[in-house]
Motif scaffolding. Structure first.
Motif, PDB file in Angstrom:
ATOM      1  N   CYS A 165       7.015   8.324  27.604  1.00  0.00           N
ATOM      2  CA  CYS A 165       7.465   7.852  26.153  1.00  0.00           C
ATOM      3  C   CYS A 165       6.677   8.964  24.546  1.00  0.00           C
ATOM      4  N   PRO A 166       6.534  10.016  24.162  1.00  0.00           N
ATOM      5  CA  PRO A 166       5.907  10.510  23.739  1.00  0.00           C
ATOM      6  C   PRO A 166       5.144   9.584  22.235  1.00  0.00           C
ATOM      7  N   VAL A 167       6.908   8.908  21.452  1.00  0.00           N
ATOM      8  CA  VAL A 167       5.672   7.850  20.375  1.00  0.00           C
ATOM      9  C   VAL A 167       4.658   6.475  21.013  1.00  0.00           C
ATOM     10  N   PRO A 211       8.495   0.769  24.718  1.00  0.00           N
ATOM     11  CA  PRO A 211      10.535   0.402  24.553  1.00  0.00           C
ATOM     12  C   PRO A 211      10.539  -0.791  25.921  1.00  0.00           C
ATOM     13  N   CYS A 233      11.527   6.178  17.175  1.00  0.00           N
ATOM     14  CA  CYS A 233      12.099   6.155  18.248  1.00  0.00           C
ATOM     15  C   CYS A 233      12.753   7.742  18.108  1.00  0.00           C
ATOM     16  N   SER A 234      12.435   8.855  18.854  1.00  0.00           N
ATOM     17  CA  SER A 234      12.420   9.864  18.162  1.00  0.00           C
ATOM     18  C   SER A 234      14.356  10.341  19.172  1.00  0.00           C
ATOM     19  N   GLY A 235      14.330   9.560  19.910  1.00  0.00           N
ATOM     20  CA  GLY A 235      15.982   9.633  21.199  1.00  0.00           C
ATOM     21  C   GLY A 235      15.429  10.931  21.935  1.00  0.00           C
ATOM     22  N   CYS A 236      14.499  11.028  22.404  1.00  0.00           N
ATOM     23  CA  CYS A 236      14.471  12.514  23.192  1.00  0.00           C
ATOM     24  C   CYS A 236      14.895  11.877  24.461  1.00  0.00           C
ATOM     25  N   GLY A 237      15.146  10.836  24.766  1.00  0.00           N
ATOM     26  CA  GLY A 237      15.546  10.520  25.988  1.00  0.00           C
ATOM     27  C   GLY A 237      15.423  10.852  27.225  1.00  0.00           C
ATOM     28  N   LEU A 238      13.771  11.064  27.378  1.00  0.00           N
ATOM     29  CA  LEU A 238      12.903  10.904  28.422  1.00  0.00           C
ATOM     30  C   LEU A 238      12.595   9.866  29.325  1.00  0.00           C
ATOM     31  N   CYS A 239      13.045   8.771  28.349  1.00  0.00           N
ATOM     32  CA  CYS A 239      13.266   7.892  28.642  1.00  0.00           C
ATOM     33  C   CYS A 239      14.695   7.755  30.265  1.00  0.00           C
ATOM     34  N   MET A 244      17.614   1.577  22.665  1.00  0.00           N
ATOM     35  CA  MET A 244      16.455   1.354  21.392  1.00  0.00           C
ATOM     36  C   MET A 244      17.914   1.163  20.433  1.00  0.00           C
ATOM     37  N   GLN A 251      16.908   4.779  26.412  1.00  0.00           N
ATOM     38  CA  GLN A 251      16.815   5.225  24.732  1.00  0.00           C
ATOM     39  C   GLN A 251      18.383   5.327  23.838  1.00  0.00           C
ATOM     40  N   PHE A 265       4.577   0.776  19.346  1.00  0.00           N
ATOM     41  CA  PHE A 265       6.054   1.349  19.890  1.00  0.00           C
ATOM     42  C   PHE A 265       6.385   1.256  21.664  1.00  0.00           C
TER      43      PHE A 265
HETATM   44  S1  SF4 Z   1      14.481   7.932  23.707  1.00  0.00           S
HETATM   45 FE1  SF4 Z   1      13.102   6.923  24.753  1.00  0.00          FE
HETATM   46  S2  SF4 Z   1      11.014   8.800  25.717  1.00  0.00           S
HETATM   47 FE2  SF4 Z   1      12.621   9.062  23.834  1.00  0.00          FE
HETATM   48  S3  SF4 Z   1      10.835   8.482  21.901  1.00  0.00           S
HETATM   49 FE3  SF4 Z   1      12.995   6.788  22.211  1.00  0.00          FE
HETATM   50  S4  SF4 Z   1      12.399   5.638  23.514  1.00  0.00           S
HETATM   51 FE4  SF4 Z   1      10.762   7.615  23.209  1.00  0.00          FE
END
Ligand code: SF4
Ligand SMILES: Cc1cc2nc3c(=O)[nH]c(=O)nc-3n(C[C@H](O)[C@H](O)[C@H](O)COP(=O)(O)OP(=O)(O)OC[C@H]3O[C@@H](n4cnc5c(N)ncnc54)[C@H](O)[C@@H]3O)c2cc1C
Ligand code: SF4
Lengths: 157, 347, 426
Positions: free
Chosen positions: A85-87, A96, A121-127, A141, A138, A94
């Protein structure tokens, strides 16, 4: 907001090791009196214990019923999500994995402490790509942010 | 082919060895200390076996039935081996019946030791209030409750909230430092059965690691995903009986949080340790014990080889293991005994 | 090349040369030798004390037959001799200051039982709170104060009975240091020389709650009030049973021999109902330095981790304890939470006050409950004490005190032993 923030910072400032006491645990009465003695402020301050006395899964059950929250019960706390998670790499509030666990167990004081950070949460979906259990963190969150907003954080339905 | 093999211990390992040898055409002298064949699964009335919830009877029944009825197997219950002279191919053993004190002498070609294990006695570790507080039970005791389909506290009421405490008497310097290997899986199996039996119950697994090795991992996944069983990583410092409920004090290490929560029932995942039966058999047969009190094979990777020619090992008297492994070990030991027979008895 | 230094008999520590140097700089090697470690170490210390006496290095204040000793089992399983008569009252600063009924009740009980004692004005504070609380003072100074007081008792030919848990724990530690370390011994001796005193080390360090423990059946014989309906919770003081733990009294017939016996045993002997609770081993909240530096946390801990669970779990009528800090903290810390609207409350007092009350002592003149904040009225009513008329008596008594009357019970029965003459010591 700024004034309110400052006030929060000032709460219990006289406690010697203030740094290890969460804001949520400090009860500093603006007005307190007993037997004619004024005990407002410092003299009447209490610090609530941090012992967990109850497990309460009602919020968690609510999250499971929200869109994209349904798979949260599969989480086994491996931390793959937080690792990518970048955040989380920027903000320790933060996390998750942690959010999922405290919501699962209903740790109210912890939830109060970190719930406002869920919106980072940036919503990037990496997690969700990294999660070995297909929890879709994601999505969780998003479900959590709805749950917190709608007042379900208090454990109600 | 004639020739007799002595099997000491009538648990899963010993029974499997006896059945295989009899099928192979050898005579078997099966000596079991207790008045009942079947070992731990029968003694403690296991409801079903991990990982697939197979009813215990399905696995144990045929083995016990065979030994009880086969003319090739001479069963001595309530008996122990008292003396053993001679060498591979020709041992003379004394078997004493503990009830009437009579001793019989037998000549056997080889010996299989399958004396199994005992459960860790949780009253040794005062933290858990076992033996002092009601509703603190071991996984061994829970099996019988599950089998009966009646899981209740001392007041006859079904528990609403149950904690399983893992690694009790295992992985701990003050008790036993080894891992019992099956108790994680067995506890999870039981937690699921508890959910199935009671429905309305919250179950919490308080663990250090979950060691559901190999295909047993499915138990772990299912318990969470299908049955909503909760997992708390941490250890328990104290179980305190309030007169009504059990206050469990521990730490949830994932949040650095000490907890003190009330439960209706506490189930201790008590470990596997070598019992007095294993010590007795090792003494009579001149076998070495390792630092933990299990029988030490000549080479740790080759369980069957006791280090004495003609004496073979199988099952949990060597190390903690599951029934699936135990049964294979019984067969493996039987094979060694068969090899001795082939060499010494005219076919 | 790692070197091996010996930390204690059982444990070797492998360590690099640089680290060893660093630790030596900290005096760690010396401290390691002084570590108040195992029960074995403690027993060895007692042996060494006898050796030092034989070599004429120290005088031991023995618990001789004149003190009519009674034996108790300690945690180490060693039998400890508790003197029962001719006692030198080693008072506690905090008791005299905050909870005067604590000590006056003890004096009253002794007078009732005809126990001769010395209430010496020539006693100093042990200064241990200073040490634990703020880290001031040091082992030599603490030991010198300890032995100065012990010498004063020895002079009076009376056996020191220590009222304060902190003094008691501190003295046990100091005794260990003085016996085990020649350096500390020599430095303390030179200090004592300057004030005309010498090294007199008590054979046993004795807490007053241990005295109550051995006297409990005699006390029970004199019981005037029926306390069989009174339920009691006990808080054992950390400083009595966690500092030099192996030296405190345990009894197989009290709490299964698993928890310290004093105070619980006294309540049981009086016929009260003793109740167990989950946070038994927790501190009262006083902590070591915490009440000084973190009073908000101290009071909160006292309430949320002791008082509230005790009330919820036991519903006890009274909470008994046996140390200055514990009575004060557990009692006074209830005020703020109660003002906040929390409901759980329980009166707090010392075992000496409870014993005296049961023996018929006056709740205010002797036990001085008027100084205690948590409501004791329901307890007194349950014990059959008419506190309202007792209050009247107390007011009249105060009037008499103003006119010069002195409390009659703070006077020892005639003593059998005489003061030692100065200079008689070795
Ligand atoms: S989508 Fe997942 S990885 Fe991306 S910012 Fe939110 S919690 Fe972190
Ligand atoms: C609570 C619990 C539940 C379990 N559930 C499962 C499960 O679901 N699935 C699974 O795979 N495994 C399970 N196990 C593990 C399983 O119980 C063992 O793997 C298996 O019982 C070992 O068999 P054994 O023959 O080695 O020993 P045992 O079952 O202990 O049998 C040994 C036999 O030898 C006898 N004996 C001992 N000493 C002597 C002597 N000197 N002379 C004569 N006889 C002697 C004993 O009386 C006993 O009958 C469980 C274990 C526990 C602790
Ligand atoms: S990666 Fe998935 S299983 Fe692991 S902690 Fe995050 S959400 Fe839970």
């Amino acid at each position: 907001m700024a004034a309110e923030e400052r006030k929060k910072e000032e709460k219990g400032r006289f406690i010697a090791e203030r740094r290890y006491v969460d804001d949520q645990r400090i009860v500093e009465p603006e007005k307190l009196e007993a037997g004619g003695v004024d005990m407002s402020g410092r003299w009447g301050t209490l610090v609530l214990p941090r012992t967990i006395e109850e497990f309460d899964h009602s919020l968690f059950e609510g999250v499971k019923r929200l869109p994209r929250g349904g798979k949260v019960g599969k989480c086994w706390q491996c931390g793959n999500c937080t690792a990518v998670c970048p955040v989380a790499h920027a903000n320790p509030m933060f996390n998750p994995r942690y959010l999922i666990h405290i919501v699962r167990m209903g740790y109210q004081a912890e939830i109060e402490k970190v719930k406002d950070y869920v919106y980072l949460c940036s919503g990037c979906g990496l997690c969700s790509a990294a999660c070995p259990k297909d929890v879709d963190p994601q999505g969780v969150m998003i479900a959590l942010s709805i749950a917190f907003k709608s007042g379900r954080a208090k454990g109600g339905r | 082919m004639t020739g007799t093999v002595l099997v000491v211990g009538g648990g899963p390992a010993g029974l499997r060895a006896a059945v295989d040898l009899a099928d192979f055409g050898a005579r078997v002298l099966l000596v079991e200390k207790r008045d009942q064949l079947g070992g731990a699964p029968v003694r403690w009335k296991y409801r079903s076996l991990a990982p697939d919830f197979t009813p215990t009877e399905e696995v144990m029944g045929p083995l016990i039935g065979f030994c009880e009825s086969s003319p090739m197997v001479e069963v001595h219950k309530g008996s122990v081996v008292e003396g053993c002279e001679g060498s591979v191919g020709d041992f003379t053993v004394k078997v004493r019946n503990e009830a009437d004190g009579t001793t019989t002498e037998h000549r056997v070609s080889s010996v299989i030791v399958a004396t199994g294990f005992e459960h860790f006695d949780a009253s040794v570790d005062p933290r858990y209030a076992y033996g002092r507080a009601p509703n603190v039970i071991g996984i061994n005791e829970l099996e019988a409750m599950l089998k009966e389909g009646r899981v209740v506290g001392h007041d006859g009421r079904p528990p609403k909230r149950v904690a399983f405490i893992f690694c009790v008497g295992s992985r701990d310097r003050s008790t036993n430092p080894w891992c019992c290997t099956v108790c994680c899986g067995v506890s999870i199996k039981q937690a699921i059965e508890m959910k199935q039996t009671l429905g309305d119950v919250q179950v919490y697994m308080i663990y250090m690691d979950i060691r559901t090795v190999g295909l047993w991992e499915k138990l772990y996944w299912d318990s969470m995903e299908k049955y909503g069983i909760n997992y708390i990583r941490g250890r328990v410092g104290e179980v305190y009986y309030t007169g009504e409920k059990l206050l469990v004090k521990g730490e949830d290490t994932l949040v650095r949080g000490p907890f003190e929560v009330l439960f209706d029932m506490v189930v201790l995942a008590v470990g596997i340790e070598p019992g007095p039966g294993t010590k007795q058999a090792a003494g009579v047969l001149g076998l070495k014990l390792n630092e933990y009190g299990f029988i030490a094979p000549r080479q740790p990777n080759v369980h069957v080889d006791s280090g004495r020619d003609g004496i073979f090992l199988a099952g949990t008297c060597i190390a903690p293991m599951s029934i699936e492994e135990t049964l294979s070990e019984g067969s493996a030991a039987a094979m060694q005994a068969a090899k001795v027979l082939k060499k010494t008895v005219a076919v | 090349m790692p070197e091996v230094i010996r930390v204690s008999k059982k444990e070797d520590l492998e360590i690099s040369k640089e680290d060893l140097k660093f630790l030596e700089g900290l005096g760690a090697d010396r401290r390691a030798k002084l570590a108040m470690g195992t029960t074995e170490d403690y027993l060895r210390m007692l042996e060494k004390m006898k050796d030092l006496e034989k070599r004429g290095e120290i005088t031991i204040h023995h618990v001789t037959d004149e003190y009519e000793p009674a034996g108790v089992r300690t945690l180490s399983r060693r039998v400890k001799k508790i003197p029962t008569v001719e006692l030198w009252q080693h008072k506690s600063c905090g008791q005299c200051g905050h909870i005067p009924g604590y000590i006056s009740a003890l004096y009253w009980v002794m007078t009732e039982l005809g126990i001769p004692y010395v209430d010496d004005t020539n006693q100093t504070s042990c200064t241990a709170w200073n040490y634990y609380g703020s880290g001031t003072s040091n082992p030599v100074a603490l030991s010198a104060v300890f032995l100065r007081n012990m010498h004063a008792a020895w002079e009076k030919n009376a056996y020191p009975l220590i009222h304060c848990g902190t003094s008691y724990g501190d003295y046990k530690e100091c005794r260990y240091l003085v016996v085990m370390s020649r350096e500390i011994r020599d430095r303390v001796r030179s200090i004592l020389k300057k004030i005309g005193r010498d090294l007199v080390i008590p054979e046993e360090v004795v807490h007053y709650s241990e005295w109550l423990h051995v006297m409990r059946w005699k006390i029970a014989e004199r019981r005037k009030l029926d306390v069989s309906k009174v339920s009691v919770a006990v808080h054992a003081a950390c400083h009595t049973y966690k500092l030099m733990a192996e030296d405190f009294t345990y009894d197989d017939t009290v709490l299964g021999g698993k928890k310290p016996a004093p105070t619980s045993s006294t309540a049981l002997a009086l016929g009260a109902k003793l109740l167990d609770y989950s946070n038994w081993y927790d501190c009262c909240g006083f902590g070591f330095r915490h009440i000084l530096t973190e009073r908000e946390i101290s009071r909160s801990f006292a309430y949320f981790r002791k008082i509230r669970p005790i009330v919820r779990e036991t519903g006890a009528d009274v909470l008994l304890t046996h140390d200055t800090g514990c009575v004060t903290t557990l009692d006074k810390s209830q005020v703020v939470p109660l003002a906040h609207g929390y409901k759980e409350t329980v009166p707090v007092m010392s075992d000496s006050q409870f014993a005296a009350l049961a023996m018929g002592a006056h709740p205010f003149i002797v036990c001085q409950l008027q100084w205690h904040l948590a409501d004791w009225k329901p307890l007194l009513a349950k014990m059959g004490v008419d506190w309202a008329s007792a209050e009247g008596e107390y007011k009249a008594y105060l009037e008499r005190v103003r006119n010069g009357e002195r409390p009659a019970f703070i006077r020892s029965p005639p003593r059998n032993l005489e003061n030692r003459v100065r200079g008689e010591s070795a």
